[in-house]
Structure formats: structure tokens, C-alpha cells
Design a protein around this motif. Sequence first.
Motif, PDB file in Angstrom:
ATOM      1  N   ASP A   1      52.952  52.168  33.658  1.00 20.02           N
ATOM      2  CA  ASP A   1      51.969  51.666  32.834  1.00 20.02           C
ATOM      3  C   ASP A   1      51.029  50.454  33.364  1.00 20.02           C
ATOM      4  OD1 ASP A   1      52.782  53.039  30.662  1.00 20.02           O
ATOM      5  OD2 ASP A   1      54.437  51.441  30.273  1.00 20.02           O
ATOM      6  N   PRO A   2      49.887  50.167  33.150  1.00 14.07           N
ATOM      7  CA  PRO A   2      49.076  49.172  33.856  1.00 14.07           C
ATOM      8  C   PRO A   2      49.822  47.820  33.744  1.00 14.07           C
ATOM      9  CG  PRO A   2      47.738  50.481  32.348  1.00 14.07           C
ATOM     10  CD  PRO A   2      48.931  51.035  32.088  1.00 14.07           C
ATOM     11  N   VAL A   3      49.784  47.136  34.734  1.00 16.47           N
ATOM     12  CA  VAL A   3      50.470  45.653  34.762  1.00 16.47           C
ATOM     13  C   VAL A   3      49.401  44.830  34.489  1.00 16.47           C
ATOM     14  CG1 VAL A   3      51.409  43.862  36.278  1.00 16.47           C
ATOM     15  CG2 VAL A   3      52.141  46.459  36.746  1.00 16.47           C
ATOM     16  N   VAL A   4      49.724  44.020  33.445  1.00 12.50           N
ATOM     17  CA  VAL A   4      48.901  43.019  32.699  1.00 12.50           C
ATOM     18  C   VAL A   4      49.467  41.521  33.206  1.00 12.50           C
ATOM     19  CG1 VAL A   4      47.808  42.079  30.533  1.00 12.50           C
ATOM     20  CG2 VAL A   4      48.551  44.446  30.728  1.00 12.50           C
ATOM     21  N   VAL A   5      48.557  40.876  33.905  1.00 14.00           N
ATOM     22  CA  VAL A   5      48.826  39.460  34.143  1.00 14.00           C
ATOM     23  C   VAL A   5      47.493  38.337  33.964  1.00 14.00           C
ATOM     24  CG1 VAL A   5      48.272  40.234  36.437  1.00 14.00           C
ATOM     25  CG2 VAL A   5      49.756  38.278  36.306  1.00 14.00           C
ATOM     26  N   GLN A   6      47.948  37.331  33.744  1.00 10.82           N
ATOM     27  CA  GLN A   6      47.021  36.219  33.703  1.00 10.82           C
ATOM     28  C   GLN A   6      46.666  35.943  35.030  1.00 10.82           C
ATOM     29  OE1 GLN A   6      45.932  35.087  30.535  1.00 10.82           O
ATOM     30  NE2 GLN A   6      44.422  33.766  31.895  1.00 10.82           N
ATOM     31  N   GLU A   7      45.234  35.701  35.151  1.00  7.07           N
ATOM     32  CA  GLU A   7      44.555  35.197  36.171  1.00  7.07           C
ATOM     33  C   GLU A   7      45.330  33.701  36.711  1.00  7.07           C
ATOM     34  OE1 GLU A   7      40.171  34.451  38.681  1.00  7.07           O
ATOM     35  OE2 GLU A   7      40.561  34.660  36.517  1.00  7.07           O
ATOM     36  N   GLY A   8      45.699  33.629  38.007  1.00  4.53           N
ATOM     37  CA  GLY A   8      46.510  32.672  38.490  1.00  4.53           C
ATOM     38  C   GLY A   8      47.805  32.666  38.450  1.00  4.53           C
TER      39      GLY A   8
ATOM     40  N   ASN B   1      49.213  34.219  43.732  1.00  3.46           N
ATOM     41  CA  ASN B   1      48.643  33.907  42.443  1.00  3.46           C
ATOM     42  C   ASN B   1      47.521  35.145  42.354  1.00  3.46           C
ATOM     43  OD1 ASN B   1      45.901  32.758  43.826  1.00  3.46           O
ATOM     44  ND2 ASN B   1      47.739  31.498  44.653  1.00  3.46           N
ATOM     45  N   VAL B   2      47.193  35.578  40.969  1.00  6.12           N
ATOM     46  CA  VAL B   2      46.490  36.716  41.102  1.00  6.12           C
ATOM     47  C   VAL B   2      45.137  36.350  40.638  1.00  6.12           C
ATOM     48  CG1 VAL B   2      46.043  38.805  39.652  1.00  6.12           C
ATOM     49  CG2 VAL B   2      48.296  38.104  40.227  1.00  6.12           C
ATOM     50  N   MET B   3      44.284  37.110  41.252  1.00  5.13           N
ATOM     51  CA  MET B   3      42.572  36.642  41.124  1.00  5.13           C
ATOM     52  C   MET B   3      41.811  37.923  40.328  1.00  5.13           C
ATOM     53  SD  MET B   3      42.502  33.669  42.080  1.00  5.13           S
ATOM     54  CE  MET B   3      40.914  33.636  41.871  1.00  5.13           C
ATOM     55  N   LEU B   4      41.151  37.577  39.821  1.00  5.12           N
ATOM     56  CA  LEU B   4      40.137  38.593  39.230  1.00  5.12           C
ATOM     57  C   LEU B   4      39.780  39.912  40.251  1.00  5.12           C
ATOM     58  CD1 LEU B   4      39.078  39.427  36.390  1.00  5.12           C
ATOM     59  CD2 LEU B   4      37.085  38.337  37.104  1.00  5.12           C
ATOM     60  N   GLN B   5      39.624  39.562  41.338  1.00  7.12           N
ATOM     61  CA  GLN B   5      39.056  40.746  42.369  1.00  7.12           C
ATOM     62  C   GLN B   5      40.203  41.645  42.773  1.00  7.12           C
ATOM     63  OE1 GLN B   5      39.051  37.446  43.117  1.00  7.12           O
ATOM     64  NE2 GLN B   5      39.966  36.995  45.177  1.00  7.12           N
ATOM     65  N   ASP B   6      41.553  41.243  42.389  1.00  8.34           N
ATOM     66  CA  ASP B   6      42.674  42.262  42.596  1.00  8.34           C
ATOM     67  C   ASP B   6      42.543  43.396  41.605  1.00  8.34           C
ATOM     68  OD1 ASP B   6      43.528  40.391  44.577  1.00  8.34           O
ATOM     69  OD2 ASP B   6      44.772  39.032  43.203  1.00  8.34           O
ATOM     70  N   MET B   7      41.688  43.117  40.639  1.00  6.38           N
ATOM     71  CA  MET B   7      41.613  44.688  39.748  1.00  6.38           C
ATOM     72  C   MET B   7      40.833  45.587  40.421  1.00  6.38           C
ATOM     73  SD  MET B   7      41.453  43.581  35.989  1.00  6.38           S
ATOM     74  CE  MET B   7      39.836  43.067  35.996  1.00  6.38           C
ATOM     75  N   GLN B   8      40.106  45.229  41.253  1.00  7.99           N
ATOM     76  CA  GLN B   8      39.104  46.223  42.150  1.00  7.99           C
ATOM     77  C   GLN B   8      39.981  47.597  42.673  1.00  7.99           C
ATOM     78  OE1 GLN B   8      36.566  44.061  44.625  1.00  7.99           O
ATOM     79  NE2 GLN B   8      35.498  42.991  42.939  1.00  7.99           N
TER      80      GLN B   8
ATOM     81  N   THR C   1      48.431  49.872  38.404  1.00 12.03           N
ATOM     82  CA  THR C   1      46.910  49.244  38.250  1.00 12.03           C
ATOM     83  C   THR C   1      47.057  47.958  37.572  1.00 12.03           C
ATOM     84  OG1 THR C   1      46.872  50.479  36.229  1.00 12.03           O
ATOM     85  CG2 THR C   1      45.841  51.575  38.101  1.00 12.03           C
ATOM     86  N   LEU C   2      46.264  47.267  38.032  1.00  3.74           N
ATOM     87  CA  LEU C   2      46.344  45.767  37.273  1.00  3.74           C
ATOM     88  C   LEU C   2      45.128  45.567  36.347  1.00  3.74           C
ATOM     89  CD1 LEU C   2      46.975  43.532  40.576  1.00  3.74           C
ATOM     90  CD2 LEU C   2      48.659  44.581  39.043  1.00  3.74           C
ATOM     91  N   LYS C   3      45.703  44.611  35.349  1.00  3.63           N
ATOM     92  CA  LYS C   3      44.668  44.188  34.431  1.00  3.63           C
ATOM     93  C   LYS C   3      44.827  42.893  34.417  1.00  3.63           C
ATOM     94  CE  LYS C   3      43.305  44.617  29.556  1.00  3.63           C
ATOM     95  NZ  LYS C   3      43.518  45.167  28.075  1.00  3.63           N
ATOM     96  N   VAL C   4      43.930  42.214  34.773  1.00  2.00           N
ATOM     97  CA  VAL C   4      43.824  40.572  35.009  1.00  2.00           C
ATOM     98  C   VAL C   4      43.257  39.739  33.782  1.00  2.00           C
ATOM     99  CG1 VAL C   4      43.351  38.577  36.656  1.00  2.00           C
ATOM    100  CG2 VAL C   4      43.892  40.880  37.352  1.00  2.00           C
TER     101      VAL C   4
END
Length: 1296
Positions: free
Chosen positions: A249-256, A302-309, A331-334
Motif C-alpha cells: 500500500d502507499p506509504v503516507v507520511v507527514q512532511e518532516g 526527514n521526508v520532504m515533498l519532493q520525495d513523492m516524485q 509509493t509515498l504520499k507526503v
Amino acid sequence: MRRLAARGAAGDAGEVAAPATDSTDCAQGRSPRPRRLIDLCAIWDPGAFLPSASWKSASGIARRRLNEAETLSSVRQAQLERLEAARPRRPGSRERGPVLRMARQQPPPWVHAAVLLCLLCLSGAIEIPMDPSIQNELSQPPTITKQSVKDHIVDPRDNILIECEAKGNPAPSFHWTRNSRYFNIAKDPRVSMRRRSGTLVIDFRSGGRPEEYEGEYQCFARNKYGTALSNRIRLQVSKSPLWPKENLDPVVVQEGAPLTLQCNPPPGLPSPVIFWMSSSMEPITQDKRVSQGHNGDLYFSNVMLQDMQTDYSCNARFHFTHTIQQKNAFTLKVLTNNPYNDSSLRNHPDMYSARGVAERTPSFMYPQGTASSQMVLRGMDLLLECIASGVPTPDIAWYKKGGDLPSDKAKFENFNKALRITNVSEEDSGEYFCLASNKMGSTRHTISVRVKAAPYWLDEPKNLILAPGEDGRLVCRANGNPKPTVQWMINGEPLQSAPPNPNREVAGDTIIFRDTQISSRAVYQCNTSNEHGYLLANAFVSVLDVPPRMLSPRNQLIRVILYNRTRLDCPFFGSPIPTLRWFKNGQGSNLDGGNYHVYENGSLEIKMIRKEDQGIYTCVATNILGKAENQVRLEVKDPTRIFRMPEDQVAKRGTTVQLECRVKHDPSLKLTVSWLKDDEPLYIGNRMKKEDDSLTIFGVAERDQGSYTCVASTELDQDLAKAYLTVLADQATPTNHLAALPKGRPDRPRDLELTDLAERSVRLTWIPGDDNNSPITDYVVQFEEDQFQPGVWHDHSKFPGSVNSAVLQLSPYVNYQFRVIAINEVGSSHPSLPSERYRTSGAPPESNPADVKGEGTRKNNMEITWTPMNATSAFGPNLRYIVKWRRRETRESWNNVTVWGSRYVVGQTPVYVPYEIRVQAENDFGKGPEPDTVIGYSGEDYPRASPTDVKIRVLNSTAISLQWNRVYPDTVQGQLREYRAYYWRESSLLKNLWVSQKRQQASFPGDRPRGVVSRLFPYSNYKLEMVVVNGRGDGPRSETKEFTTPEGVPSAPRRFRVRQPNLETINLEWDHPEHPNGILIGYTLKYVAFNGTKLGKQIVENFSPNQTKFTMQRADPVSRYRFTLSARTQVGSGEAVTEESPAPPNEATPTAAYTNNQADIATQGWFIGLMCAIALLVLILLIVCFIKRSRGGKYPVREKKDVPLGPEDPKEEDGSFDYSDEDNKPLQGSQTSLDGTIKQQESDDSLVDYGEGGEGQFNEDGSFIGQYTVKKDKEETEGNESSEATSPVNAIYSLA
């Protein structure tokens, strides 16, 4: 003229020479009864058979020889001597001694065999000489020479190969066990054994599963003298299982927020290589924020928004199958507070705040918690990893508690998140911690590291070859953590189950053999193991019974120069060790003593060759089984001598100079005379003429100035002589109108043209410029290429000034451009304008790089370096180097790598092992010639062992003798530089005496077992430790030894002072010696009176140790005194100090008429009183004289105008007055008698009587009266009384 000190033996034996060989003691054990142990290094010692004294015989090898008289009765009574066969030193260089030259021919094949034999002996694998006749006759138990690795992983797609090779005489047979049970090869059609080998081949071409053959295999090699075993080889088949299918499943994570993507690869054998890519096979960019851990997981600090690309897929690459398996992609969902992915914010100095991400302190993602532990085996790599989360991304730093990180083997990986320490050792254990920090704070994690060790060798058992009746031992010593256990086996069976042998004794890790016989042959195995691994070693015991054999060719010819030292070698072999004797021209007396010296290795040294030493020398080797002999013919040649040497000369420019060099040499040797200029080979141009006995230079120029060396050489020696030529500028008056014109540098050549273009040559033509009244002497052609060094000009060639066209030889694949420079006596012209470019065609290199070296910069690497080739030797584009290396004397294949630079580092090498190295040039047209093989060494490590059994013997109060057991060569871990003793003065035996405890050291270069430490302080307590030193540094220190130096003689008393308060006494004072060196028992004072060169009788005074003053009553008031003072202990008197009494203040230097005694009398009271009385009397007489003169009347001094000049004084006519002071000139008015004396006239009353013999030149008041006459009238003279009697001067002389 200067004679060069360039003579001296370069090879004592003359024509036959070869490389030097160093050796160490190859026998591992030494029996309590050394007479029963044959040392094969003594049999096959390089000094015993190398045919030239320029090959060094081993110094430091224990030599032993049988006593022939006792060996004839019984082998058991053989007496072996252990002596150090120290190679005699070459005689000191003499100014008129020949330089012996090494031969140009290759050494004979038996030399290679002998060298290889001793090298193998030194490494513990003792071999039989390569002579086929000896090989076929001498027996040898089996020895394993090649086997597969312990953990043998094979590719399931290939046939299985398990290697096992061995040698022995007779050739061994082989069998195998599998899982400790006999493996019957004949029953399995897929399994076969290679011919003349024990290597197993399992063939699956006809079917079968490789997994069926997994297990533990062991090879046995057997002949009638014993059985050798291989390691237990664990056979495993490589596995590459498929990845389990799963839906992610897509991995959902908060930015940062931090994030870990787990890989969880399937278990493979060996473990696969993990890397992350996108589903479109694009690599994932990693940095300190996003990186892969050692376990294969992908960590986001830390996760950044561009990691979803992109998406993220874990990939596993399996080694044997060369397949890559890919896991389903993540797949990431930030989730973000700022949905706009503005790329400009990525470079914002505060990127997180700009995107609304809350900053937070670091915390560890791996490992978790604040502490963890890790175990690593010695010799492996330690990998510590710390991955932290935080905003901003934290930085990682590493530390070790209580010390520093090992800088030589520690390196940081994965953006400082991993610390790797290579080749771990026990000192690397301890606590390490990683510190994660950002601007919000920091946190740390502590990792406790424990270092364990699988067994490793301290003393690996070596093959032991003995003679009948000899003693020996096998030692099997290993270390590990935990301590390994030792198990002995014989021929593959436990030693406990073997039949009892009264000649064999097992003492833990040592087996002692006594009185061995032929039946004692066997192969012993030592198995040492702990929970982390095991070591298995084979060592055979072989007993040889061989009559003497000569190993060198018969009737060798050795030529040597007169008056030099040489050695005649006679290599031999036999068991028991034969006794060697030398004879000359068939004479019955043994050569030893006087000018001859026989070394323990059998070599005969002739200390100084004379003409009568020429002849045939016979060496005879004898043991109880027989004898063998060989002959060496020695020819003595006259030395090469320059009897008329060139002399220093000063010549004017343009003149002719001749340098003489006349040589006398042995007519049977070919003479070559060559010349050097400034120590470089001289090019003989058209202005020079070289003859057999001279060198002539026509038209000397300034460039001819320098030193000229005449080199007269033969194939055996050479002689050198040097002279210096000074060239003066010609200052002669010009003889023509051209010479009178001003001279200048020539103008530049012009109009360069290239013709006759060829692959390797071109013709260059130019038009000369104006010579500016000075003829052009030379042209220099330079070239420039635009590939390697564009813009840099190099000299190509030089041509005479009379030519303007020349053919230039070119190198392949160079884009040439030429220019020309003209030279005259004034200087050089400006370079011409460049020619057009000409590129030659390419070709493979015709040479390889030079100066190839292999040296370790660390203990586990070897750096291979070379001098890169230049543009004219590249011969083609894309020049590169093929670097090959492999362990020396192994059958392993060459490792190779292609390098574009000038160095390559080979990593993970064993400590200090030799490597064969080759560096070959290659370009796009092909490879260069086959390169030469160079021997290099991997890096050194600190020595592992220290000298043992250190014994101290006190030689005297300031020196001790040391003796120790040398360490085993394999514990040195490098080139043994020296043994070193550290010692310090602990205290003095004298109470309350402060001593310096500074550590001092004494070095003993080379592999030696003894030495002397000197310059110690007597009567002191010392401590001493010893270490082994190699190129890396000191090894561990030995046990601390204590010793005491006995009493010695004291140093000189300090501050010795001599004072003379008056003429009757002399006071002496001194202080105690700085170094008493024992208990003082007194002082000794010796003094003697002297007057000039005369000496009186010496007087000796002895004082108590507490007395430091002495007053002497002078017996002689005139003489001076010389005092010598020394302190005494029970040993004797120490260093003396000497002082002299002071000289009197008015002492004068003695003359021919007076001595120093007169100066001494002048200081006495009675003499002073006498002189005062005389002075008083003279004063009284002067007073009486002046009174009498005043009563006698005035002196008649007339005015010049009133007194007529007499005819007897013509000088006064013009007013002049002669006041010459010549001694023999009579006074005016006096007469000269017949006997030459001067008679006074009737009147003596003149100023002459009051002077000192001069003419009357002064008035009564002392003024000059040269303008007045001194004549008196006769009447006046007669009217006055003579004043001679009352003259003060006459009165003084009358008293004298």
C-alpha cells in the motif's frame, strides 16, 4: 690533478657474482643436545654454495659441523658445533685498489636451485636440492601444496571442483572423506579424480542435483612415509531464492517526519548485494538526509515533498547467478502544510521553516536506544552504523571513549553515518559512540565493541629433516580468544591412539624427538581450534642418510685481481653434515690459517691474493658414509693502474688541450678507456680526438670547461683519474677589422620548412639569421606537442653551426611543431617562429614505465607506483597502464587492473609478503612489450613478539653484555631492522644521590643474538627492556630485567682552585666529583715545582674523602708549582684535574742574557733596598756636580756675528751646522790618534760631557743650539778646569 677514491672490491671473487641472499634460522626447534640436530640451512646455506663472495653468506645462522674423528666411530657420538659463519668484511677502499666488476653472464642453473632451496628452507618448507639424481634418490613424506578454501561455495550451474594437490617421494596417493566417513569415489559415476592429483571433479552434464553433494570434505595424501591432511572443506551450493510476492500500500507520511522503507531481501548464499532504484530503473539519489543502511533498508531522516516524485524499489543482486531480483515498489504520499512544491525553496537557507516544517532535535532510527553492543573477529572489518532523524538533517560524528580513533585504518562511509575499521585487532575493543547533532540539540548512542579471535599462528610447525641419531622438535603455538586447544595427530590419526614411541615426547604444544632413526618418518598434524574456527597444519619428520655430494659444476675458473680478498665456495650436500677440507695443487696439508681462512659453511677465504696463490684448489667433503671432492682453478690478474694521470689545465679559448691518461693493465684482460665530463659520459665530437692514452680538444670553447675523468676498466676492475679544465676568454688584440667590430647574439633563424615527411622522420630546413660578427657554432632544434604538455618546448637535437637542414627522428602519434635557436660565443638567439605542425601515425608502445615499485603504506595494503611515460613514448591515444600483481612463489593467477594515473593501491593484503608486479603500457593501437617482473612487499605491521630469555652479563662498571633468543621470522611482520634495548638508571647505590631516569636506547642492527651496552654509570641500579624493530616501529617489550653495575673510578673533582695569598703559601680548594661512581675513600694530590723547563721532585699527598682544602708551604720562592688532583674509590683513582700556581705579576719573558730567576730576585726586599741606596747616591753626586759648575764660571757662547769662522769649520760659512749622529765621527776640535781613538782637546768643559755621546746640540736649559758654534778659544779653555771628573754621566758610568 685529483685521484678519485673510487676503488674497492665490488665482488671479492672477481668474475662470478650474483645477488645477495639473507637468511634466518630455518630449524624451528633446538634440542637440549644440539649435537644430534642437523640444520639443513647449514647444509644448504647460500654461503656454502654460491660461487662468489659478492653473494653474502648468511650471518646469524647457527652453524654446526660433525667432528670427523668421532663420526667415524658412531653417528650417535657425532659432535656438531654451532658457530656464526659471519661473512668477512670487504677490505676498506684504497685509492689504488681495483673496483671488481660483477659478471655479465647468468648464474648457472644449479645456483637457482640452491637459492630456491634455501628460500624454501627459510620459509619452513624444506626441499630436496633440484638435482635430478638427488631428487630421485631421497625420500620425502607428503606435503599438501594446494587445496580449496574452507568455506567452498560453488555455482549450481557449473561442475563442482574441490582441489587437493600434494607432493612427495614416492608420489602420494589420495582418498577423501565426506562428513567424516570414507567417500568411495568409484561408486558414483559423476565423481572423478584428476590424474596425478587428488582434485575431485563432480560432473552434472548427465543430470543430478548439486545440493546432494553438500557436506564437509577432507583430502588425505599418503605414501609409505606418512599421510598429510587437507583442511575440512565445507561445500555449499549457491542459492538465489525468489522474492515473495506482495502488494504494498502507499506509504503516507507527514512532511518532516522520519521514514524507513524496509527491504527484507530473501536469504541467499552468499548474501546478495542490495541497492535501491525506481521502478523505471533510475538510481535513488542518496545524501545525508536519504541513505541506505547496511541492512539494506532505506532511511529518510526527514521526508520532504519532493520525495513523492518517484517510487522506491529494493533490488538484490546475487553473485554466482549474476541475476538481479526487484521487489515491488513503494509509493509515498507526503502530507504537507505547503502543497506547492516550489523548487526554489530547496536552496533556501532555512528550507524547513519556509515550508512550515517544525524543527526538532535528533533521535536515532538505527540502532535504537542509547546503547548497544557488537562482537567482531580479529582481522575482520568492524562496521558501526548510526542513522538519525531530525529537522534539520543532523550531522553524525564518531568518537572512542578513552582514546582516539585509529587514523590509519578507520574511515567514514555513507555520509559519516558508518564507521569502518579494517583489520581489527584487540586494541580496537572498547566503547565507541556516535553523536547526532543539529541546531536544535544533540543525542548520542554508545556501542560496546568486543573483539574475539579465531586461532592464529604464533609458531606454525615446520618440516623437520634430521640425520640418524639427531634430536629435534615440532612446535605448534597459536593464540585466539578464547584460548584455542591443541590436538596432535600422526598420519591423520590421533596421537594418543598411535603405537608408543620411546623416542618421542609430547609436551603440550611441542613434540620432542630424541635419537631419531629411519623408522621415525611420519607426517604430524596440529589442529588448534576454538568456537570461532580452527587451524590445521602438516609437518613431516624425515630422516636422511646420504653420502656427500658436490652441487656445483666441476673445475670452475675464478679470476681475481692481485692483492684483493676472495672466497672460493664449494657447495655440497650430505647427511650427516659432511666436514669440508681444502687443499692446493694436490698438497697434503689442509689450508687454514695465515692467509687462508676456512668458514664453517666450507668456503675458503684468501685474505690477500698474491701471485703464488694461483693454482688449483681442491675441496673434499667427508662424512661417515663416504667423501666427494671438487676443484676450483684460481687465476691471479694484475690490477688496472693509471700511471700517468690527466692534470688540471688552464687554457685560452681557441687553443688545443691534451689530457693524458696512460694505463697499465693485465695483458690477458681487455682494456676499455672512456672519458666522463662533469661525471657524465663525454660525447666525442668533431673537435675532439680520443686516443688510447690521451684526449685532445681542438679549439677549446667555454662550454668545454669542467672536470674530465678518465675511466680505465677491464671485466674485473677499473681505475679512475680526474682533472679540471679551466677556459679563459681570449683577450688578444684584434688582428682584423671583423674582430674589432662589436659582437652580439645571432639573429633568429627564419623560414622553417618541413620536407621528406615519413612515419618516423622529417627533414627540417631553415635560413640562418645574421651572426652579428660572431660565427654561429650550434643550432638547437626544439619541439612542442599539444596533447600532454601544450605550450612547453623541449630540446630535440643539436646540430653544428655549419648546417641549415637536418633529418629529425620522431615518435609515433605526436603532433609536432618545431623551432630553431642559433648559438654563438656571445649567447643564444631568440627562437625562430614555429614551423607548421606534423602529426605522426600511432603505434603500440615500445617501452613500459620505469621505476616500478611496490611498497606498503599501511599494514594491509601495497602501493604500486611508477614513472609515467611522456608524450614521445606514448605512441598513441588514451595511454593507460595494465597493472598486474600476485603473491610471489604461488600458483595463483595474476590480478590485473587498468590505471590511467601513476599509482595503484592493492588493499586487503597480508602483512609483509612479497608480490610479483608488472606494469605494462597500452594505448588504442595495442599493448607494449612484456614488462619485467618487479618484487614488491605489502605493508609492515608492528612485530608481534619480543626477544626472550634475555641474559645480562656485567663486563665492567660501565658496560654489560646482552644475549637473547631471536624472535621467529614470521612474528617480525616486516623487515627486521634491529634489536633495541631500552634501559634507564633506576637509582644509585650511594644514598641521597639524585639520578636522571631518562630512558636511553642501544641498537643492534640485523638479526643478531647478542650485543654490548656501554657508557653506563657505575655503582647504579638499572632496568632494561628489549624490543624488535621493523620498518613500522617497535614490537612489544620483553620482560623487564634488572642489573647493578659495580663500583668504578670517580670523575674528576669539581672546581679545583689554586690561590697564592703571599709568597710563602699556596692554598688549594676543590669540590667532590660530580659522579663518585662508588664510595670515595680519599683524594690523591701530586705536585711538582718547575722553573722554565726544569722540574723538581714530585711529591704525593693523600687526603681523607671529607677533606677538600690543603695549604702548602713553599720551599722555593722562585719556582711555580703544577698540581694534579684525583679522587679514589676501591677500584682505583679516577680522572685527574691539573692546575698551576699563578705567575708573579712582574714576571718577564726570559732573554738570552737574563732568566726568570732575575725577575724573581727583583721582588725581594734586600734587592729593592740596594737599588734605592744607589739611586740616592747618584742624586747626591748630581747635586754636587751642579754646585761645582755654578762656582766654576759661565760657558763661552758667542754671538754668531762676533765670532770669526775658522778654516776648520767650512759648514758654518753659510750658517749651517752638521748634527749627524754617526757613531764613528770625531767631534769638532778633537784629533784622531794612530790607534783610532779620539783624543780630547785641552778644553773638555762643553755640553758634550753632559750628553750621552752625541755632538753638542743642546743648550744648558735643554734648548737646541744648532745655529751656534761649540768651539772655545784656547785661552778660555785653558782658564777653566776640566769638568770630566764631575760630569754626571761620567759619574754614573764610574759607579757602574
